[in-house]
Design a protein around this motif. Structure first.
Motif, PDB file in Angstrom:
ATOM      1  N   ILE A 170      17.669  -4.827  -5.409  1.00  0.00           N
ATOM      2  CA  ILE A 170      16.454  -4.924  -6.219  1.00  0.00           C
ATOM      3  C   ILE A 170      15.506  -5.961  -5.637  1.00  0.00           C
ATOM      4  CG2 ILE A 170      15.573  -5.574  -8.492  1.00  0.00           C
ATOM      5  CD1 ILE A 170      18.081  -4.412  -9.721  1.00  0.00           C
ATOM      6  N   ASN A 171      16.081  -7.099  -5.188  1.00  0.00           N
ATOM      7  CA  ASN A 171      15.261  -8.132  -4.558  1.00  0.00           C
ATOM      8  C   ASN A 171      14.583  -7.613  -3.298  1.00  0.00           C
ATOM      9  OD1 ASN A 171      15.055 -10.637  -5.900  1.00  0.00           O
ATOM     10  ND2 ASN A 171      17.198 -11.076  -5.501  1.00  0.00           N
ATOM     11  N   ALA A 172      15.353  -6.918  -2.464  1.00  0.00           N
ATOM     12  CA  ALA A 172      14.792  -6.415  -1.213  1.00  0.00           C
ATOM     13  C   ALA A 172      13.672  -5.417  -1.477  1.00  0.00           C
ATOM     14  CB  ALA A 172      15.899  -5.768  -0.371  1.00  0.00           C
ATOM     15  N   ALA A 173      13.896  -4.515  -2.434  1.00  0.00           N
ATOM     16  CA  ALA A 173      12.848  -3.543  -2.765  1.00  0.00           C
ATOM     17  C   ALA A 173      11.611  -4.233  -3.321  1.00  0.00           C
ATOM     18  CB  ALA A 173      13.396  -2.520  -3.767  1.00  0.00           C
ATOM     19  N   ALA A 174      11.821  -5.257  -4.163  1.00  0.00           N
ATOM     20  CA  ALA A 174      10.687  -5.986  -4.735  1.00  0.00           C
ATOM     21  C   ALA A 174       9.919  -6.725  -3.645  1.00  0.00           C
ATOM     22  CB  ALA A 174      11.179  -6.956  -5.804  1.00  0.00           C
ATOM     23  N   ARG A 175      10.650  -7.337  -2.697  1.00  0.00           N
ATOM     24  CA  ARG A 175       9.970  -8.050  -1.607  1.00  0.00           C
ATOM     25  C   ARG A 175       9.162  -7.088  -0.741  1.00  0.00           C
ATOM     26  NH1 ARG A 175      14.899 -11.194  -1.310  1.00  0.00           N
ATOM     27  NH2 ARG A 175      15.692  -9.761   0.262  1.00  0.00           N
ATOM     28  N   ALA A 196       2.842 -13.823  -1.408  1.00  0.00           N
ATOM     29  CA  ALA A 196       3.853 -12.761  -1.288  1.00  0.00           C
ATOM     30  C   ALA A 196       4.852 -13.086  -0.185  1.00  0.00           C
ATOM     31  CB  ALA A 196       3.168 -11.421  -1.022  1.00  0.00           C
ATOM     32  N   ARG A 197       4.363 -13.600   0.936  1.00  0.00           N
ATOM     33  CA  ARG A 197       5.267 -13.965   2.017  1.00  0.00           C
ATOM     34  C   ARG A 197       6.173 -15.119   1.611  1.00  0.00           C
ATOM     35  NH1 ARG A 197       0.863 -13.730   6.979  1.00  0.00           N
ATOM     36  NH2 ARG A 197       0.966 -11.461   7.331  1.00  0.00           N
ATOM     37  N   GLU A 198       5.626 -16.065   0.876  1.00  0.00           N
ATOM     38  CA  GLU A 198       6.453 -17.189   0.444  1.00  0.00           C
ATOM     39  C   GLU A 198       7.520 -16.748  -0.540  1.00  0.00           C
ATOM     40  OE1 GLU A 198       5.927 -21.622  -1.572  1.00  0.00           O
ATOM     41  OE2 GLU A 198       4.183 -20.398  -1.083  1.00  0.00           O
ATOM     42  N   LYS A 199       7.149 -15.854  -1.462  1.00  0.00           N
ATOM     43  CA  LYS A 199       8.137 -15.348  -2.412  1.00  0.00           C
ATOM     44  C   LYS A 199       9.184 -14.489  -1.709  1.00  0.00           C
ATOM     45  CE  LYS A 199       5.704 -15.295  -6.832  1.00  0.00           C
ATOM     46  NZ  LYS A 199       6.807 -15.888  -7.573  1.00  0.00           N
ATOM     47  N   ALA A 200       8.736 -13.747  -0.689  1.00  0.00           N
ATOM     48  CA  ALA A 200       9.686 -12.884   0.017  1.00  0.00           C
ATOM     49  C   ALA A 200      10.678 -13.682   0.854  1.00  0.00           C
ATOM     50  CB  ALA A 200       8.928 -11.907   0.917  1.00  0.00           C
ATOM     51  N   SER A 201      10.325 -14.923   1.191  1.00  0.00           N
ATOM     52  CA  SER A 201      11.216 -15.736   2.007  1.00  0.00           C
ATOM     53  C   SER A 201      12.359 -16.334   1.218  1.00  0.00           C
ATOM     54  CB  SER A 201      10.416 -16.866   2.674  1.00  0.00           C
ATOM     55  OG  SER A 201       9.893 -17.751   1.687  1.00  0.00           O
TER      56      SER A 201
END
Length: 380
Positions: free
Chosen positions: A178-183, A323-328
């Motif tokens: 779920i995290n990967a899909a959200a990122r 978005a990049r910071e949250k994805a990291s």
């Protein structure tokens, strides 16, 4: 004379009474005896491993998220993640995943055929295994707190705990997916918004460039101010020329060449001033065919479009950084508040409870049949 009826005969067992007693023996006592023999003599002990977890979302934000309050648009909440896990634990997907690693059919069919009521048959299909899984795995979910409680049964404490550990591991994998899909969605949407903002900014700047190329005017307002400056300058020169002419006519002869030259200068300034005033009063820009109000309105519209496109571009760029910071980092994670336990004593099958329920059910069925028999007998 009063006729006295003979006294009633002493009560005695009749055929129907013996039939009712025999039916009680066959329908109640015999099944209860069989149930007791099976529960206490045949059924295998089952142990319970309990685990509990919930889905937590990373709280707090960095300094980037404070930029214009854009963080609330850069990611969503995980309020329904626990309910997703609640359905996932009871799904065929998790059964297949755990069966591939532990061979659930082999683990739960080891008591077959000694305990056919509680054991799984060796030739069970995936549908049969899913049905049996929902018998041995009990999941409870609290919508208010988001807590998920799982109770797993097994014929040994180790088996029950291993299955519970696999449930926790598969739940963590699901949260990671779920995290990967959200990122991925987060970055993809942010990049799409940035590309749209860049395209809009290019279009706005191109339109402004075409306007300046077509009109040969960088800023219509500045151009008007320039023309007003020319008129004011001509008026000032005219005033100076008139003063100079008056001084010459008062101190020289009428035929003095300087007087003629001063008069000529005054006439030229007046003609130029008249031309400039006429052009400004007509309101049309030479070579364009449009008046200044129209040009100013068009120019201001282009400026507004460019400024809006620039603000949208800056906002999209900041959203992409967020978005990049949250994805990291992992925004959701599985918080296990009860690790899979190892049982010391068996809790299932609940023999007394099952025996009591069987007795209650059999007595009720026997009583209903007796009442039906007497109802039919009385009507007959």
């Amino acid at each position: 004379m009063i006729e006295i009826k003979p006294l009633a005969q002493p009560a005695s067992m009749k055929r129907r009474h013996w039939g009712i007693m025999f039916s009680f023996l066959v329908l109640v006592l015999a099944p209860l005896a069989a149930a007791a023999i099976y529960l206490w003599g045949v059924s295998s002990d089952q142990y319970v491993s309990r685990t509990g977890f919930t889905v937590r979302q990373e709280e707090g934000g960095s300094a980037t998220e404070l930029l214009g309050g854009l963080a609330q648009f850069a990611g969503g909440g995980g309020s329904s993640d626990s309910s997703i896990l609640y359905e996932f634990i009871q799904s065929q997907e998790i059964v297949e995943a755990i069966d591939d690693r532990l061979d659930l059919v082999a683990l739960y069919s080891e008591k077959w055929p000694e305990d056919p009521l509680f054991a799984l048959w060796p030739s069970a299909s995936i549908e049969d295994l899913l049905w049996y899984w929902r018998r041995l795995v009990r999941v409870s979910y609290d919508e208010g707190s988001g807590l998920v409680d799982v109770r797993v049964r097994g014929f040994s404490p180790e088996v029950a705990r291993r299955v519970a550990q696999e449930i926790v591991a598969e739940s963590q994998n699901m949260i990671n997916e779920i995290n990967a899909a959200a990122r991925d969605d987060l970055i993809r949407y942010a990049r799409a918004d940035l590309a749209e903002a860049v395209s809009r900014l290019k279009t706005a700047r191109q339109a402004l460039t075409e306007f300046r190329t077509r009109t040969q005017i960088v800023d219509p307002e500045a151009d008007i101010q320039g023309q007003m400056g020319v008129i004011n300058n001509l008026q000032q020169q005219l005033a100076e020329a008139l003063v100079e002419f008056d001084l010459l006519t008062g101190s020289s002869n009428p035929g003095d060449p300087r007087v003629t030259q001063a008069q000529r200068r005054i006439d030229v300034i007046r003609e130029r001033l008249a031309v400039e005033r006429q052009a400004f009063a007509r309101g049309e820009v030479a070579g364009i065919g449009a008046d200044y109000p129209t040009l100013i309105s068009e120019y201001e519209g282009l400026i507004v479009d460019r400024e809006y496109a620039e603000e949208a571009y800056r906002a999209a760029l900041a959203a992409l950084d967020i978005a990049r910071e949250k994805a990291s980092r992992q925004s959701r994670y599985l918080a296990t508040y009860i690790r899979p336990t190892l049982a010391q004593s068996s809790e299932y099958p609940q023999r007394l409870v099952m025996f009591g329920l069987a007795a209650l059910f059999l007595v009720m069925v026997w009583g209903i049949l007796v009442l039906v028999y007497y109802s039919i007998r009385d009507r007959g």
